[in-house]
Design a protein around this motif. Structure first.
Motif, PDB file in Angstrom:
ATOM      1  N   MET A 121      91.980   1.347 -19.837  1.00 13.72           N
ATOM      2  CA  MET A 121      91.214   0.426 -20.698  1.00 13.72           C
ATOM      3  C   MET A 121      91.592  -1.020 -20.407  1.00 13.72           C
ATOM      4  SD  MET A 121      90.427   1.169 -24.703  1.00 13.72           S
ATOM      5  CE  MET A 121      91.259  -0.205 -25.416  1.00 13.72           C
ATOM      6  N   SER A 122      90.618  -1.899 -20.478  1.00 11.61           N
ATOM      7  CA  SER A 122      90.881  -3.317 -20.196  1.00 11.61           C
ATOM      8  C   SER A 122      91.700  -3.965 -21.299  1.00 11.61           C
ATOM      9  CB  SER A 122      89.557  -4.081 -20.106  1.00 11.61           C
ATOM     10  OG  SER A 122      88.891  -3.749 -18.931  1.00 11.61           O
ATOM     11  N   ILE A 123      92.489  -4.971 -20.901  1.00 15.19           N
ATOM     12  CA  ILE A 123      93.212  -5.772 -21.894  1.00 15.19           C
ATOM     13  C   ILE A 123      92.449  -7.090 -22.046  1.00 15.19           C
ATOM     14  CG2 ILE A 123      95.383  -6.940 -22.457  1.00 15.19           C
ATOM     15  CD1 ILE A 123      96.819  -4.930 -20.610  1.00 15.19           C
ATOM     16  N   ALA A 143      90.337 -22.558 -27.130  1.00 13.62           N
ATOM     17  CA  ALA A 143      90.306 -21.094 -27.239  1.00 13.62           C
ATOM     18  C   ALA A 143      89.913 -20.545 -25.874  1.00 13.62           C
ATOM     19  CB  ALA A 143      89.302 -20.651 -28.292  1.00 13.62           C
ATOM     20  N   ALA A 144      90.495 -19.424 -25.499  1.00 13.18           N
ATOM     21  CA  ALA A 144      90.185 -18.826 -24.196  1.00 13.18           C
ATOM     22  C   ALA A 144      90.131 -17.319 -24.314  1.00 13.18           C
ATOM     23  CB  ALA A 144      91.244 -19.226 -23.169  1.00 13.18           C
ATOM     24  N   ILE A 145      89.374 -16.721 -23.403  1.00 14.32           N
ATOM     25  CA  ILE A 145      89.347 -15.254 -23.290  1.00 14.32           C
ATOM     26  C   ILE A 145      89.837 -14.876 -21.898  1.00 14.32           C
ATOM     27  CG2 ILE A 145      87.876 -13.194 -23.238  1.00 14.32           C
ATOM     28  CD1 ILE A 145      87.823 -14.234 -26.016  1.00 14.32           C
ATOM     29  N   LEU A 146      90.767 -13.938 -21.894  1.00 13.46           N
ATOM     30  CA  LEU A 146      91.354 -13.456 -20.635  1.00 13.46           C
ATOM     31  C   LEU A 146      91.139 -11.943 -20.575  1.00 13.46           C
ATOM     32  CD1 LEU A 146      93.493 -14.881 -18.528  1.00 13.46           C
ATOM     33  CD2 LEU A 146      95.125 -13.442 -19.679  1.00 13.46           C
ATOM     34  N   LYS A 147      90.572 -11.468 -19.471  1.00 13.44           N
ATOM     35  CA  LYS A 147      90.372 -10.022 -19.325  1.00 13.44           C
ATOM     36  C   LYS A 147      91.197  -9.527 -18.147  1.00 13.44           C
ATOM     37  CE  LYS A 147      86.750  -6.547 -18.915  1.00 13.44           C
ATOM     38  NZ  LYS A 147      85.327  -6.297 -18.731  1.00 13.44           N
ATOM     39  N   ASP A 148      92.148  -8.653 -18.410  1.00 14.16           N
ATOM     40  CA  ASP A 148      93.033  -8.108 -17.368  1.00 14.16           C
ATOM     41  C   ASP A 148      93.624  -9.210 -16.484  1.00 14.16           C
ATOM     42  OD1 ASP A 148      92.570  -5.531 -18.300  1.00 14.16           O
ATOM     43  OD2 ASP A 148      90.742  -5.345 -17.107  1.00 14.16           O
ATOM     44  N   SER A 179      91.649  -7.027 -27.515  1.00 10.57           N
ATOM     45  CA  SER A 179      92.842  -6.179 -27.615  1.00 10.57           C
ATOM     46  C   SER A 179      93.888  -6.825 -28.511  1.00 10.57           C
ATOM     47  CB  SER A 179      93.473  -5.978 -26.236  1.00 10.57           C
ATOM     48  OG  SER A 179      92.508  -5.630 -25.295  1.00 10.57           O
ATOM     49  N   ALA A 180      93.976  -8.177 -28.476  1.00 12.21           N
ATOM     50  CA  ALA A 180      95.002  -8.881 -29.253  1.00 12.21           C
ATOM     51  C   ALA A 180      94.642 -10.363 -29.347  1.00 12.21           C
ATOM     52  CB  ALA A 180      96.364  -8.744 -28.576  1.00 12.21           C
ATOM     53  N   ILE A 181      95.316 -11.056 -30.272  1.00  9.59           N
ATOM     54  CA  ILE A 181      95.140 -12.509 -30.402  1.00  9.59           C
ATOM     55  C   ILE A 181      96.473 -13.184 -30.155  1.00  9.59           C
ATOM     56  CG2 ILE A 181      94.519 -14.386 -31.971  1.00  9.59           C
ATOM     57  CD1 ILE A 181      92.599 -12.405 -33.272  1.00  9.59           C
ATOM     58  N   ALA A 182      96.468 -14.126 -29.189  1.00 12.06           N
ATOM     59  CA  ALA A 182      97.682 -14.892 -28.895  1.00 12.06           C
ATOM     60  C   ALA A 182      97.491 -16.302 -29.446  1.00 12.06           C
ATOM     61  CB  ALA A 182      97.898 -14.947 -27.393  1.00 12.06           C
ATOM     62  N   PHE A 183      98.561 -16.902 -29.949  1.00 10.95           N
ATOM     63  CA  PHE A 183      98.447 -18.261 -30.491  1.00 10.95           C
ATOM     64  C   PHE A 183      99.706 -19.045 -30.169  1.00 10.95           C
ATOM     65  CE2 PHE A 183     101.457 -18.257 -34.043  1.00 10.95           C
ATOM     66  CZ  PHE A 183     101.758 -16.897 -34.109  1.00 10.95           C
ATOM     67  N   THR A 184      99.571 -20.363 -30.110  1.00  6.74           N
ATOM     68  CA  THR A 184     100.725 -21.234 -29.886  1.00  6.74           C
ATOM     69  C   THR A 184     101.522 -21.338 -31.176  1.00  6.74           C
ATOM     70  OG1 THR A 184      99.412 -22.515 -28.337  1.00  6.74           O
ATOM     71  CG2 THR A 184     101.448 -23.527 -29.133  1.00  6.74           C
ATOM     72  N   ARG A 185     102.772 -20.848 -31.120  1.00  2.00           N
ATOM     73  CA  ARG A 185     103.621 -20.934 -32.316  1.00  2.00           C
ATOM     74  C   ARG A 185     104.366 -22.272 -32.355  1.00  2.00           C
ATOM     75  NH1 ARG A 185     108.817 -17.206 -34.047  1.00  2.00           N
ATOM     76  NH2 ARG A 185     108.910 -17.990 -36.186  1.00  2.00           N
ATOM     77  N   GLY A 186     104.622 -22.851 -31.205  1.00  2.00           N
ATOM     78  CA  GLY A 186     105.340 -24.111 -31.102  1.00  2.00           C
ATOM     79  C   GLY A 186     105.746 -24.320 -29.664  1.00  2.00           C
ATOM     80  N   PRO A 187     106.406 -25.396 -29.288  1.00  2.00           N
ATOM     81  CA  PRO A 187     106.647 -26.554 -30.138  1.00  2.00           C
ATOM     82  C   PRO A 187     105.389 -27.415 -30.237  1.00  2.00           C
ATOM     83  CG  PRO A 187     107.562 -26.904 -27.944  1.00  2.00           C
ATOM     84  CD  PRO A 187     106.983 -25.517 -27.954  1.00  2.00           C
ATOM     85  N   MET A 190      97.389 -16.371 -20.854  1.00  2.00           N
ATOM     86  CA  MET A 190      98.182 -15.808 -19.746  1.00  2.00           C
ATOM     87  C   MET A 190      99.544 -15.323 -20.272  1.00  2.00           C
ATOM     88  SD  MET A 190      97.026 -15.811 -16.665  1.00  2.00           S
ATOM     89  CE  MET A 190      97.712 -14.361 -15.922  1.00  2.00           C
ATOM     90  N   ALA A 191     100.192 -16.185 -21.069  1.00  2.00           N
ATOM     91  CA  ALA A 191     101.476 -15.798 -21.667  1.00  2.00           C
ATOM     92  C   ALA A 191     101.268 -14.592 -22.580  1.00  2.00           C
ATOM     93  CB  ALA A 191     102.060 -16.971 -22.442  1.00  2.00           C
ATOM     94  N   GLY A 192     100.169 -14.613 -23.336  1.00  2.00           N
ATOM     95  CA  GLY A 192      99.849 -13.509 -24.251  1.00  2.00           C
ATOM     96  C   GLY A 192      99.675 -12.202 -23.495  1.00  2.00           C
ATOM     97  N   TYR A 193      99.077 -12.290 -22.319  1.00  2.00           N
ATOM     98  CA  TYR A 193      98.832 -11.101 -21.496  1.00  2.00           C
ATOM     99  C   TYR A 193     100.149 -10.439 -21.067  1.00  2.00           C
ATOM    100  CZ  TYR A 193      97.340  -8.530 -17.300  1.00  2.00           C
ATOM    101  OH  TYR A 193      97.121  -7.577 -16.341  1.00  2.00           O
ATOM    102  N   TYR A 194     101.100 -11.270 -20.597  1.00  2.00           N
ATOM    103  CA  TYR A 194     102.397 -10.688 -20.181  1.00  2.00           C
ATOM    104  C   TYR A 194     103.142 -10.104 -21.376  1.00  2.00           C
ATOM    105  CZ  TYR A 194     101.439 -12.882 -15.732  1.00  2.00           C
ATOM    106  OH  TYR A 194     100.846 -13.230 -14.553  1.00  2.00           O
ATOM    107  N   LYS A 195     103.002 -10.752 -22.527  1.00  2.00           N
ATOM    108  CA  LYS A 195     103.667 -10.223 -23.725  1.00  2.00           C
ATOM    109  C   LYS A 195     102.985  -8.942 -24.194  1.00  2.00           C
ATOM    110  CE  LYS A 195     106.265 -13.902 -25.648  1.00  2.00           C
ATOM    111  NZ  LYS A 195     106.646 -14.535 -26.920  1.00  2.00           N
TER     112      LYS A 195
END
Ligand code: KG4
Ligand code: ZN
Length: 335
Positions: A1-3, A17-22, A74-82, A310-315
């Motif tokens: 399944m795709s991420i 806002a961005a969308i990243l697929k695989d 699949s998920a939502i990534a967000f900038t927590r800081g700084p 991109m960071a969200g994808y690796y996480k």
């Protein structure tokens, strides 16, 4: 399944806002806040309000451009800081609400780590370990990157960031905010040897840029007493001299660190990595030191959500999720 990751960036004055697929960017929407120009710097309260207005249209645009359905995320990534706390709260709250509504995982991202991971959006990509000089409006760091999510800060600024040095010097020249790109533009036609400014001498890999603005200020004051049009008549050479000083400070420490650590893959990231003088200087050094150098595309140098995705994808691949009681952090160490 795709991420498929939706990422939100709201740490400073760009709502994105961005969308990243695989691992591939399908969309990267950015709303730049023009409201700060008149104030000569980012006004935190105005930034928060603008994020609040922009966030829904920007996310909507990113999803539509990517051609995905919200239900496919699949998920939502967000900038927590700084970043600016009030600005971060807008993106964080939005990400939490959407993750709750869609019942999908939430991923926190460190903005500085994301600037470095922008190198993995497109080819060519650096190999591990590499050194990344991360230079933005808020940070200047030399980072030893051992893996996608394993990084060590080996040097950083003790006061102003490199972008601040550009912007504050530009302000003294009467240029609009952000002045970095304007200094870059004027410097292209200037003589960088005519005006020289003192460089800070800090041991190790750390930086200090706060002395530069004082040195520029005193120099201009002195010259303006004799010629009221001094700045106007010398803007290109002044910009070139300031840029050369900042670039030399940045590259001297970069060479030192690369030599000491025996690293030949060298990357630059952050808004200041768009600077043509810095890019040229690093290209020249690459020839001397047999480096392979990596510069992200311009659109991924300044703040954007594609790098957060991109960071969200690796996480995501490591199942590194956070719970809904997460709070944003104005200061957030890299690791
Ligand atoms: O990474 P960024 O978009 O936002 C922060 O996280 O701070 O960096 C913004 C900074 C500003 O200080 C801006 O003046 C600087 O990057 N900048 C430049 C150039 N483009 C952006 N500085 C020098 N030359 C440029 N071409
Ligand atoms: Zn940034």
């Amino acid at each position: 399944m795709s991420i498929i990751i939706l990422a939100i960036e709201s740490s400073c004055d760009e709502t994105s806002a961005a969308i990243l697929k695989d691992g591939r960017v399908l969309s990267n929407s950015i709303a730049t806040q023009e409201v700060h120009k008149a104030f000569g710097g980012v006004v935190p309260e105005l930034a928060s309000r603008a994020h609040q207005q922009n966030i829904i249209p920007v996310v909507d645009e990113a999803i539509k451009t990517a051609g995905v359905a919200k239900e496919d995320l699949s998920a939502i990534a967000f900038t927590r800081g700084p970043g600016l706390l009030g600005a971060l709260i807008v993106g964080t709250s939005f990400a939490k609400a959407l993750s709750l509504g869609l019942n999908i995982p939430l991923i926190e991202v460190n903005h500085m780590q994301a600037h470095i991971l922008a190198h993995f959006i497109e080819d060519p990509m650096p190999g591990f370990p590499f050194i990344c000089l991360t230079v933005s409006g808020g940070h200047s760091q030399l980072v030893l990157v051992k893996d996608y999510l394993v990084m060590e800060v080996i040097g950083e600024t003790r006061d102003d960031a490199a972008g601040e040095a550009f912007d504050k010097s530009a302000k003294l020249l009467g240029l609009d905010y952000p002045g970095g790109p304007l200094i870059d533009r004027y410097a292209r036609q200037g003589d960088s040897q005519r005006f020289t400014f003192a460089k800070a001498k800090i041991p190790g890999y750390d930086y200090s840029f706060s002395g530069l603005k004082t040195s520029v200020l005193y120099f201009l004051r002195q010259q303006l007493q004799q010629d009221g049009d001094f700045i106007k008549n010398n803007i290109h050479d002044l910009a070139a001299g300031i840029q050369k000083t900042i670039v030399e400070m940045l590259t001297e420490k970069l060479v030192l660190a690369a030599t000491d650590y025996g690293i030949t893959d060298i990357a630059i990231a952050g808004g200041v990595s768009a600077n043509s003088g810095l890019r040229q200087a690093i290209e020249d050094l690459a020839g001397q030191h047999q480096w392979r150098t990596f510069f992200p595309a311009f659109e991924y140098c300044t703040d954007n959500a594609a790098m957060i995705a991109m960071a969200g994808y690796y996480k995501y691949r490591q199942q590194e999720f956070v719970s809904l009681d997460i709070a944003p952090l104005a200061r957030m160490p890299l690791i």
